[in-house]
Write an enzyme that holds these catalytic residues in place. Structure first.
Site, PDB file in Angstrom:
ATOM      1  N   ASP A  18       0.909  -1.138   0.000  1.00 18.35           N
ATOM      2  CA  ASP A  18       0.000   0.000   0.000  1.00 18.35           C
ATOM      3  C   ASP A  18       0.946   1.185   0.000  1.00 18.35           C
ATOM      4  OD1 ASP A  18      -1.492   2.257   0.765  1.00 18.35           O
ATOM      5  OD2 ASP A  18      -3.084   0.930   1.427  1.00 18.35           O
ATOM      6  N   HIS A  19       1.165   1.762  -1.166  1.00 16.42           N
ATOM      7  CA  HIS A  19       2.292   2.706  -1.262  1.00 16.42           C
ATOM      8  C   HIS A  19       2.093   3.956  -0.404  1.00 16.42           C
ATOM      9  CE1 HIS A  19      -0.168   4.770  -4.276  1.00 16.42           C
ATOM     10  NE2 HIS A  19       0.631   5.806  -4.124  1.00 16.42           N
TER      11      HIS A  19
ATOM     12  N   HIS B  35      -5.729   2.867   0.828  1.00 18.18           N
ATOM     13  CA  HIS B  35      -4.969   4.061   1.257  1.00 18.18           C
ATOM     14  C   HIS B  35      -5.680   4.835   2.376  1.00 18.18           C
ATOM     15  CE1 HIS B  35      -2.801   2.989  -2.221  1.00 18.18           C
ATOM     16  NE2 HIS B  35      -3.455   3.709  -3.100  1.00 18.18           N
TER      17      HIS B  35
HETATM   18  C1  BG6 Z   1      -3.153   4.288  -6.675  1.00 15.29           C
HETATM   19  C2  BG6 Z   1      -4.491   4.348  -7.369  1.00 15.29           C
HETATM   20  O1  BG6 Z   1      -3.131   3.247  -5.743  1.00 15.29           O
HETATM   21  O2  BG6 Z   1      -2.910   5.507  -6.016  1.00 15.29           O
HETATM   22  C3  BG6 Z   1      -4.541   5.518  -8.331  1.00 15.29           C
HETATM   23  O3  BG6 Z   1      -4.710   3.139  -8.067  1.00 15.29           O
HETATM   24  C4  BG6 Z   1      -4.177   6.793  -7.622  1.00 15.29           C
HETATM   25  O4  BG6 Z   1      -5.835   5.636  -8.905  1.00 15.29           O
HETATM   26  C5  BG6 Z   1      -2.873   6.632  -6.867  1.00 15.29           C
HETATM   27  O5  BG6 Z   1      -4.066   7.821  -8.591  1.00 15.29           O
HETATM   28  C6  BG6 Z   1      -2.577   7.844  -6.023  1.00 15.29           C
HETATM   29  O6  BG6 Z   1      -1.277   7.732  -5.547  1.00 15.29           O
HETATM   30  P1  BG6 Z   1      -0.391   9.021  -5.298  1.00 15.29           P
HETATM   31  O7  BG6 Z   1       0.864   8.496  -4.704  1.00 15.29           O
HETATM   32  O8  BG6 Z   1      -0.211   9.673  -6.637  1.00 15.29           O
HETATM   33  O9  BG6 Z   1      -1.183   9.872  -4.363  1.00 15.29           O
END
Ligand code: BG6
Length: 497
Positions: free
Chosen positions: A187-188, A250
């Site tokens: 979950d980045h 997230h």
């Molecule tokens: C991803 C989603 O997990 O996270 C995308 O699949 C989204 O739809 C993205 O745009 C958002 O990540 P960040 O790091 O750009 O806020």
């Protein structure tokens, strides 16, 4: 980041989906920046596996281009030379079982050449339809086996399942091959600097530790707003929508860090136990509760930064009558002693007027005496800015020196964009580095994922069960009117800080 240990990090990282978007935009830039910060081990190789029939040189050239576009650090010859010598390309159709055996031969030879000690990290940066196929291929060819004291890990991108049932099925099929401790579910958001900072903020500052409960906090808001649309991901997004794409993972992960109790130690299980308890304590959603506590939206055409953009239903690979939500706002209650009575409002959406993720903690007002009789005052707010600006802001009341009696709200600010603090590492740098070190704290454990599905599933079903009045917000706005009413009905408002 921690100091380099180099001890057990020597390995081959095999990226399935080596020619895909994630590898180009995130993984390769993260690996380059790890080289830049001297955090990759001496004995290391990256094998990108893809279906395209290209050779190593062509692949390396494409990585260079991607780095130029997406790396946060400039591309310096010495660092690029170091990364380049690590990169290999291997062509493979993911469902071609026999080719996994060939891949094994290739990796075993590379292992000898690079002295990587048999350690392997398999990163599944592919569409979820391929997860199980690839894991079966790893299993049947012996690629998933640990040799001697070596390690063998599986890193898996989201979405982890489509619902509770498919998530369980996927998990069981992974557990047939890997143990829980060797599965790293990405979950980045957990790799983002300010998300990691939430625990430090809460548990090292007595001012916040003391005030962090329903006694002093009126409400907490979490916003992940994006100005971008769904781009070329129509096929995926039609299956997912904002609930599966952002809320189930997230948003809930962020919320659990904001609301959790202090862990008994900083070990990964102690932290993950506390996060898991928060998700379990969130009041379950029944259709009756959802009627008043959730708002769905889908973007119509509009203007983003002055440029016209099309409606969701006009996007490539999207059903012109699509009922999929590109926006969700939700009011949640955590039914435990700390949070009972303090609502958590969360919202996320595509094609909104800002590109910004932040948490706002609104403190309760003081009794209506003294200064409050003269003027109305703004509440104390703590704003945790996740992106694009990274830092914290605390709004407090102070005398307006320009006038005699007025009180104004002023921010105190920390910012990680100042030159002294440098640019912050990207989430994937931290996550790849932690995975190599065998630290899964910033990855989701199965029970967390499962609880998040248990919570999210009734909301998804509720959305699916009703014909939505879509589209209901213009691109470039902050979502449907109802999302504002959600808070206005409680005498509150979203803070756009
Ligand atoms: C991803 C989603 O997990 O996270 C995308 O699949 C989204 O739809 C993205 O745009 C958002 O990540 P960040 O790091 O750009 O806020």
């Amino acid at each position: 980041m921690d100091q380099k240990t180099n001890k057990n990090l020597s390995s081959i990282m095999v990226i399935f989906g080596g020619t895909g978007d994630l590898t180009r935009r995130k993984l390769m830039p993260a690996l380059y920046n790890l080289v830049y910060d001297d955090l990759l081990p001496e004995h290391f190789a990256i094998v990108s596996v893809g279906r395209r029939d290209i050779d190593r040189k062509e692949y390396i050239d494409s990585v260079y281009k991607a780095l130029k576009e997406f790396s946060r650090n400039e591309i310096l010859d010495e660092h690029w030379a170091r990364l380049k010598e690590c990169i290999y390309y291997y062509q493979l159709e993911f469902n071609d079982k026999d080719r996994y055996k060939d891949l094994k031969v290739f990796l075993d030879e590379l292992d000898k050449e690079k002295h990587t000690g048999g350690n392997r990290a398999y990163y599944l940066a592919v569409a979820p339809d391929y997860f199980q196929t690839i894991v079966k291929g790893l299993d049947s060819s012996g690629l998933s086996k640990k040799e001697g004291s070596s390690w063998n890990r599986l890193i898996i991108e989201k979405p982890f399942g489509k619902d509770l049932k498919t998530a369980r099925e996927l998990n069981n099929s992974l557990l047939d091959v890997y143990t829980e401790e060797d599965i790293y579910r990405i979950d980045h958001y957990l790799g983002k600097e300010m998300i990691q900072n939430i625990m430090i903020l809460r548990f090292t500052n007595p001012v916040f530790t003391a005030l962090w409960s329903n006694k002093y906090i009126d409400n907490i808001q979490i916003t992940i707003a994006e100005d971008k649309g769904i781009g070329t991901r129509g096929n995926y997004y039609e299956e997912s929508g904002a609930l599966r794409d952002m809320v189930q993972n997230h948003i809930l992960q962020t919320l659990s860090l904001v609301a959790m109790e202090a862990p008994v130690s900083l070990t990964m299980d102690a932290i993950r136990n506390e996060k898991q308890k928060v998700i379990q304590a969130i009041e379950k959603f029944t259709p009756e509760k959802l009627r008043d506590n959730v708002v769905f939206g889908q973007y119509d055409k509009g203007l983003i930064k002055g440029e016209p953009v099309i409606a969701y239903r006009e996007e490539e690979n999207v059903d012109p009558k699509s009922n999929i939500e590109t926006f969700v706002a939700l009011k949640m209650h955590i039914n435990n002693f700390r949070w009972y009575g303090t609502p958590f409002y969360v919202r996320t959406g595509k094609r909104l007027g800002v590109n910004q993720a932040e948490i706002v903690v609104q403190f309760k007002a003081l009794p209506n005496i003294l200064y409050f009789e003269q003027t109305s005052q703004e509440p104390n707010l703590l704003v945790i800015r996740i992106q694009p600006k990274v830092g914290m802001r605390m709004y407090f009341n102070t005398k307006d020196f320009q006038t005699h009696n007025d009180i104004i709200s002023m921010p105190m600010e920390t910012s990680y964009e100042s030159p002294t603090q440098g640019n912050t590492p990207e989430a994937y740098e931290r996550l790849i580095y932690d995975m190599l070190r065998g630290d899964a704290t910033l990855f989701s454990r199965w029970d967390e994922v499962e609880s998040a599905w248990i919570l999210a599933e009734p909301i998804i079903k509720y959305r699916e069960s009703k014909e939505q009045n879509f589209p209901n917000y213009h691109a470039g706005s902050m979502g449907p009117l109802k999302a504002f009413e959600l808070l206005a009905n409680d005498g509150r408002k979203w803070w756009n800080i």
